[in-house]
Design a protein around this motif. Sequence first.
Motif, PDB file in Angstrom:
ATOM      1  N   HIS A  64      38.969  39.774  32.345  1.00 56.22           N
ATOM      2  CA  HIS A  64      38.479  39.278  30.949  1.00 56.22           C
ATOM      3  C   HIS A  64      37.725  39.940  30.572  1.00 56.22           C
ATOM      4  CE1 HIS A  64      38.041  35.940  28.613  1.00 56.22           C
ATOM      5  NE2 HIS A  64      38.118  34.932  29.658  1.00 56.22           N
ATOM      6  N   HIS A  95      37.583  29.317  36.748  1.00 55.03           N
ATOM      7  CA  HIS A  95      37.127  30.661  36.224  1.00 55.03           C
ATOM      8  C   HIS A  95      36.592  30.590  37.784  1.00 55.03           C
ATOM      9  CE1 HIS A  95      39.512  31.704  32.570  1.00 55.03           C
ATOM     10  NE2 HIS A  95      38.116  31.081  32.240  1.00 55.03           N
ATOM     11  N   LEU A 153      37.651  36.922  37.727  1.00 56.21           N
ATOM     12  CA  LEU A 153      37.791  35.477  37.922  1.00 56.21           C
ATOM     13  C   LEU A 153      38.495  35.205  39.485  1.00 56.21           C
ATOM     14  CD1 LEU A 153      40.093  34.901  34.601  1.00 56.21           C
ATOM     15  CD2 LEU A 153      37.576  35.227  34.924  1.00 56.21           C
ATOM     16  N   VAL A 165      41.902  31.081  38.345  1.00 60.69           N
ATOM     17  CA  VAL A 165      41.913  31.320  37.580  1.00 60.69           C
ATOM     18  C   VAL A 165      42.281  30.535  36.719  1.00 60.69           C
ATOM     19  CG1 VAL A 165      43.186  32.703  35.787  1.00 60.69           C
ATOM     20  CG2 VAL A 165      42.948  33.670  38.040  1.00 60.69           C
TER      21      VAL A 165
END
Length: 283
Positions: free
Chosen positions: A142, A72, A48, A52
């Motif tokens: 992530h 993102h 990201l 974010v």
Amino acid sequence: MTTVIKNSSLTAEINHFGAELISLKTNQNKEYIWEGNPEFWGKHSPILFPIVGTLKNNSFHYNGNEYYLSRHGFARDMEFELIDSTANSATFAIQSSEKTLKVYPFEFELQLIYTLNENNLSIEYKVFNKGKSTMPFSIGAHPAFALPNLFENYAITFEKEEPLEFYLLENDLISNKTKKLEVTNKQIPLTYEWFENDALIFKTLQSNSLTILENENPILRVHFEDFPSLGIWTKMNAPFLCIEPWFGYSDTNESSGNLFEKEGIQILESNATFHSKFSIEIL
């Protein structure tokens, strides 16, 4: 194109597109990374950057101009260059370009460094400000971990006792509404009910690690000492859990649109370097 790194315990495979970790296996061939089935979620472990979460109206302003950045950011959708590798490590990089400058007017280089050491995979982030002005950015991980058995067989344990208050999302933005997780001995049984309103977002945490347990047995631990914020997420009925260390998070409805004023934003001086890492330990 992918790159594979190995040691005596683990094998990791990284896709050059997004420099995304797509596999982490033991030498017994047990897979720990979500397969990326698009029926639920077609990614595995995206980076990201340079934001974010979501910007209010998907936009920000800078020097009198308005810019549009999707959720993102763009790094996860870029082809990275492999700039260094050994048997157990690989370094990937992207640079700002004419295309990125149209949506994010800052000159940068982003590097991801993957390194295997015994039963541990470390993932380092380096951000270089190559411009003449200060640069605002967020960066986050992530990774989605495969939970192939009944979801309720799993639990998560936080490193420290703390009030686990998380923020709720409304239309992908951080609301002022919060909830608390019900904790027993720092442990929380997994249930899809927690994720009916999307991710659990912790702006701050005392814990520096989080452990996934299966039938009370620890199977995996994510260490995130450097990261101030954390997201935990899954899709309803999906057999995975994302543990997401972050520097930054989505805008609130009150956000001004000025990235330099954004909650959780990092400010990097000209010619300076940001460096951080997290790691995945197989137990």
